[in-house]
Design an enzyme around this catalytic site. Structure first.
Site, PDB file in Angstrom:
ATOM      1  CB  ILE A 179      35.071  44.970  51.881  1.00 53.02           C
ATOM      2  CG1 ILE A 179      33.678  45.003  51.415  1.00 53.02           C
ATOM      3  CG2 ILE A 179      35.809  43.387  51.708  1.00 53.02           C
ATOM      4  CD1 ILE A 179      33.354  44.522  50.057  1.00 53.02           C
ATOM      5  NE  ARG A 253      34.740  44.609  40.612  1.00 50.82           N
ATOM      6  CZ  ARG A 253      33.838  44.580  41.457  1.00 50.82           C
ATOM      7  NH1 ARG A 253      34.130  43.453  42.418  1.00 50.82           N
ATOM      8  NH2 ARG A 253      32.961  44.853  41.592  1.00 50.82           N
ATOM      9  CD  GLU A 282      35.436  37.887  37.427  1.00 50.13           C
ATOM     10  OE1 GLU A 282      34.235  38.142  37.721  1.00 50.13           O
ATOM     11  OE2 GLU A 282      36.340  37.667  38.065  1.00 50.13           O
ATOM     12  CG  HIS A 314      33.057  38.027  40.738  1.00 48.55           C
ATOM     13  ND1 HIS A 314      33.331  38.946  40.046  1.00 48.55           N
ATOM     14  CD2 HIS A 314      32.647  38.731  42.192  1.00 48.55           C
ATOM     15  CE1 HIS A 314      33.297  39.961  40.548  1.00 48.55           C
ATOM     16  NE2 HIS A 314      32.897  40.119  41.875  1.00 48.55           N
ATOM     17  CB  ALA A 316      33.409  37.073  48.042  1.00 48.34           C
TER      18      ALA A 316
END
Length: 344
Positions: A179, A253, A282, A314, A316
């Site tokens: 990524i 994260r 979260e 969260h 993406a």
């Protein structure tokens, strides 16, 4: 079927493994399976010779009976899996868990391995998170939150703060795996300087020590895995070393960032803004509808009040292509385990 489900199904039709590679009697229990994932599992699993047992409920001690007879289970990343649940799965005959995520921080992998349960993640398109990261980066340096809020109430005046152009900025990429590397590829097209930090540097970037990256960067974006060593990687001390007026992007994260330290830096004006797709605490909030119930996370509420902070839940990773990859690779992981061809 929705348009996104049709698109995902079309992608699978062109990329599915051949059924001959799968044992016809393989069973897999799929926990925490959302409706969109279920469509894909039901379509792909039979072609691979797999009989899926699907439940939307996350795995727990109360529903491990759904795994009886299956050595392999697939689990989601949205709910933490407690050690007693891992033990109950092992007692039910489970020997392998494929987690439909890149990260492992929702379960205790060493404990699972100690009781005879192997755990493996999946790979999916890094472009999903990389694209989203660039979107957040552009939005935060152009004050998109304030602009959109104004236009929503029909205030069409120019924003008080001018935006910045990426070509004028230095971007620090922390973590250059699949990524992070995809993010760097995209940034090169904007003409900005890119510096990187990773414990295992590659050869396609300007690598610097972390403190040097923080000193140089106008934008810091986090893409490193969450481990004991990277928890609060950006803590109060490191945030104080960041360039004055810098921005932080986190699509990795939540606990990579010390939220209280970040809040202090934002509220004092030391940092100019943040865009966060992940957040400490979260769990139990993201992926749920809280319009009619309180949000039990005060730092999240404080962050959302700030005009220079973007929060998303969260999401993406959540694209047609990445979801197809996730489902397909979770099945393939289980089949490899069953055939004795596990990979590291």
């Amino acid at each position: 079927m929705s348009s996104s489900e049709r698109a995902s199904s079309a992608a699978l039709r062109t990329r599915s493994p051949t059924p001959s590679s799968a044992a016809p009697t393989t069973g897999i229990t799929i926990y925490g399976c959302g409706p969109d994932e279920a469509v894909l599992f039901r379509e792909l699993a039979p072609r691979c010779g797999v009989t899926p047992t699907i439940t939307e409920a996350p795995v727990s001690e109360a529903n491990v009976d759904l795994a009886f007879g299956n050595r392999c289970v697939s689990v989601g990343h949205k709910t933490r899996i407690a050690n007693p649940t891992l033990l109950a799965l092992r007692r039910a005959g489970v020997e392998y868990i494929s987690t439909r995520s890149i990260g492992y921080n929702h379960l205790d992998v060493p404990y699972a391995e100690s009781i005879g349960v192997a755990v493996e993640n999946v790979t999916y398109s890094p472009d999903s998170v990389a694209d989203y990261t660039l979107m957040l980066m552009l939005m935060v340096v152009r004050n998109a939150k304030s602009i959109i809020r104004r236009t929503d109430i029909h205030d069409y005046r120019l924003d008080d703060t001018r935006g910045r152009e990426l070509r004028d900025l230095t971007i620090g990429v922390v973590g250059t795996g699949r990524i992070g590397a995809a993010v760097m590829d995209r940034l090169r097209g904007f003409g900005c300087r890119v510096v990187a930090h990773d414990n295992r540097p590659g050869d396609s970037a300007e690598y610097v020590p972390l403190d040097e990256l923080l000193r140089l960067s106008d934008v810091v974006t986090l893409h490193t895995p969450l481990t004991a060593d990277t928890r609060h990687l950006l803590d109060r001390r490191r945030i104080a070393r960041m360039k004055h007026g810098a921005f932080v992007i986190n699509t990795g994260r939540g606990p990579l960032l010390d939220t209280e330290a970040l809040l202090s830096a934002l509220e004092s004006g030391r940092l100019s803004g943040a865009a966060l797709d992940v957040l400490e605490g979260e769990e139990g909030i993201f992926y749920a509808d809280h319009r009619d119930k309180p949000v039990d996370n005060k730092p999240l509420l404080r962050l959302q009040e700030l005009p220079n902070v973007l929060i998303s839940p969260h999401t993406a990773y959540y694209t047609d292509h990445a979801l197809s990859d996730t489902v397909e690779n979770s099945i393939l992981n289980c089949l490899r385990f069953e055939s004795g061809n596990q990979h590291g």
